[in-house]
Design a protein around this motif. Structure first.
Motif, PDB file in Angstrom:
ATOM      1  N   VAL A   1       0.898  -1.195   0.300  1.00 60.52           N
ATOM      2  CA  VAL A   1      -0.014  -0.072   0.017  1.00 60.52           C
ATOM      3  C   VAL A   1       1.008   1.296   0.033  1.00 60.52           C
ATOM      4  O   VAL A   1       2.075   1.216   0.563  1.00 60.52           O
ATOM      5  N   PRO A   2       0.394   2.349  -0.613  1.00 60.82           N
ATOM      6  CA  PRO A   2       1.165   3.497  -0.621  1.00 60.82           C
ATOM      7  C   PRO A   2       1.058   4.295   0.910  1.00 60.82           C
ATOM      8  O   PRO A   2       0.099   3.846   1.616  1.00 60.82           O
ATOM      9  N   GLU A   3       1.998   4.792   1.042  1.00 61.44           N
ATOM     10  CA  GLU A   3       2.018   5.608   2.444  1.00 61.44           C
ATOM     11  C   GLU A   3       1.002   6.569   2.608  1.00 61.44           C
ATOM     12  O   GLU A   3       0.476   7.163   1.620  1.00 61.44           O
ATOM     13  N   GLY A   4       0.441   6.442   3.873  1.00 61.32           N
ATOM     14  CA  GLY A   4      -0.896   7.228   3.965  1.00 61.32           C
ATOM     15  C   GLY A   4      -2.231   6.446   3.842  1.00 61.32           C
ATOM     16  O   GLY A   4      -3.332   7.008   4.031  1.00 61.32           O
ATOM     17  N   ALA A   5      -2.019   5.493   3.152  1.00 58.61           N
ATOM     18  CA  ALA A   5      -3.358   4.610   2.856  1.00 58.61           C
ATOM     19  C   ALA A   5      -3.759   3.900   4.175  1.00 58.61           C
ATOM     20  O   ALA A   5      -3.241   3.784   5.308  1.00 58.61           O
ATOM     21  N   THR A   6      -5.131   3.600   4.080  1.00 60.19           N
ATOM     22  CA  THR A   6      -5.890   2.789   5.157  1.00 60.19           C
ATOM     23  C   THR A   6      -5.859   1.367   4.639  1.00 60.19           C
ATOM     24  O   THR A   6      -6.258   1.041   3.590  1.00 60.19           O
ATOM     25  N   VAL A   7      -5.358   0.334   5.806  1.00 52.50           N
ATOM     26  CA  VAL A   7      -5.558  -1.075   5.037  1.00 52.50           C
ATOM     27  C   VAL A   7      -5.919  -1.728   6.528  1.00 52.50           C
ATOM     28  O   VAL A   7      -6.093  -1.330   7.641  1.00 52.50           O
ATOM     29  N   ALA A   8      -6.691  -2.834   6.034  1.00 45.35           N
ATOM     30  CA  ALA A   8      -7.689  -3.555   7.119  1.00 45.35           C
ATOM     31  C   ALA A   8      -7.123  -5.037   6.998  1.00 45.35           C
ATOM     32  O   ALA A   8      -7.069  -5.668   5.756  1.00 45.35           O
ATOM     33  N   PHE A   9      -7.095  -5.720   8.147  1.00 47.41           N
ATOM     34  CA  PHE A   9      -6.772  -7.269   7.867  1.00 47.41           C
ATOM     35  C   PHE A   9      -7.735  -7.789   8.963  1.00 47.41           C
ATOM     36  O   PHE A   9      -8.146  -7.213   9.853  1.00 47.41           O
ATOM     37  N   ASN A  10      -8.161  -8.966   8.199  1.00 48.90           N
ATOM     38  CA  ASN A  10      -8.958  -9.760   9.309  1.00 48.90           C
ATOM     39  C   ASN A  10      -8.335 -11.011   9.679  1.00 48.90           C
ATOM     40  O   ASN A  10      -7.553 -11.798   8.972  1.00 48.90           O
ATOM     41  N   CYS A  11      -8.972 -11.527  10.519  1.00 52.01           N
ATOM     42  CA  CYS A  11      -8.343 -12.882  11.220  1.00 52.01           C
ATOM     43  C   CYS A  11      -9.490 -13.775  11.541  1.00 52.01           C
ATOM     44  O   CYS A  11     -10.445 -13.319  12.292  1.00 52.01           O
ATOM     45  N   THR A  12      -9.762 -14.844  11.196  1.00 57.16           N
ATOM     46  CA  THR A  12     -10.865 -15.651  11.724  1.00 57.16           C
ATOM     47  C   THR A  12     -10.454 -16.920  12.741  1.00 57.16           C
ATOM     48  O   THR A  12      -9.282 -17.205  12.569  1.00 57.16           O
ATOM     49  N   TYR A  13     -11.116 -17.246  13.837  1.00 59.43           N
ATOM     50  CA  TYR A  13     -10.911 -18.203  14.677  1.00 59.43           C
ATOM     51  C   TYR A  13     -12.156 -19.139  14.644  1.00 59.43           C
ATOM     52  O   TYR A  13     -13.120 -18.941  14.523  1.00 59.43           O
ATOM     53  N   SER A  14     -11.802 -20.592  14.833  1.00 54.62           N
ATOM     54  CA  SER A  14     -12.553 -21.683  14.795  1.00 54.62           C
ATOM     55  C   SER A  14     -13.198 -22.045  15.891  1.00 54.62           C
ATOM     56  O   SER A  14     -14.255 -22.613  15.915  1.00 54.62           O
ATOM     57  N   ASN A  15     -12.633 -21.826  17.252  1.00 59.61           N
ATOM     58  CA  ASN A  15     -12.921 -22.308  18.455  1.00 59.61           C
ATOM     59  C   ASN A  15     -13.847 -21.330  19.186  1.00 59.61           C
ATOM     60  O   ASN A  15     -13.193 -20.013  19.575  1.00 59.61           O
TER      61      ASN A  15
END
Lengths: 116, 110
Positions: free
Chosen positions: B13-27
């Motif tokens: 991503v370029p500097e200054g951008a917004t980025v989102a990460f997701n994570c799923t869990y099974s238990n």
């Protein structure tokens, strides 16, 4: 504050050689862990010690042994090193009260091990 | 099914951008949730603990969606120094094991 201290930082072994990775923590934590990290595999638990005097297998224990020497120290031994054990090894510790929420892991700086 | 799953990326991503990460869990018995940051060849370091109410730390925001069994990490106004791998970590109510995702790689480009 030292936190979690691991030695050595780097090690090269020949197939069949043995070695022990040392880990010590000064945070009075009950639980200690050994992980290995391989590209694309993430951190995998080798062994852990919930409290002094106990040890349990993790996800990938084969080829390793551990000793919880006292509350501070938790060592990992490779009895007969194999190329498949080439990896980065991390020791970690946590307060270890089991049901405590927000219990965090603290890591040592890692050992880069190569087995030729 | 893995205990914890993350999109490995890479995210560039370029500097200054917004980025989102997701994570799923099974238990569903998972109780504690964390984001750790790992720089190349270094140990993972705690970035944030994740609570149901959400949490902000500077330009980082995390959120727990318990009913859907996933957590998120939002990085606003990303900086070059944010380039790293972000690890999602989950712990159950009982027991002493922590479960790791494989990590999401982020590179912030000038």
């Amino acid at each position: 504050n030292a936190g979690v201290t691991q030695t050595p930082k780097f090690q090269v072994l020949k197939t069949g050689q043995s070695m022990t990775l040392q880990c010590a923590q000064d945070m009075n934590h009950n639980s200690m862990y050994w992980y290995r990290q391989d590209p694309g595999m993430g951190l995998r638990l080798i062994y852990y010690s919930a409290s002094e005097g106990t040890t349990d297998k993790g996800e990938v224990p084969n080829g390793y042994n551990v000793s919880r020497l006292n509350k501070r120290e938790f060592s990992l031994r490779l009895e007969s090193a194999a190329p498949s054990q080439t990896s980065v090894y991390f020791c970690a510790s946590s307060e270890g009260w089991g049901t405590t929420t927000n219990e965090k892991l603290f890591f040592g700086s890692g050992t880069q091990l190569s087995v030729l | 099914r893995k205990e914890v799953e993350q999109d490995p990326g890479p995210f560039n991503v370029p500097e200054g951008a917004t980025v989102a990460f997701n994570c799923t869990y099974s238990n569903s018995a998972s109780q504690s949730f964390f984001w750790y940051r790992q720089d190349c060849r270094k140990e993972p370091k705690l970035l944030m603990s994740v609570y149901s109410s959400g949490n902000e730390d500077g330009w980082f925001t995390d959120q727990l969606y318990r009913a859907s069994q996933y957590i998120s990490l939002l990085i606003r106004d990303s900086k070059l120094s944010d380039s790293a791998t972000y690890l999602c970590v989950v712990k159950r109510v009982t027991g002493n094991q922590f479960y790791f995702g494989t990590g999401t790689s982020l590179t912030v480009i000038p």
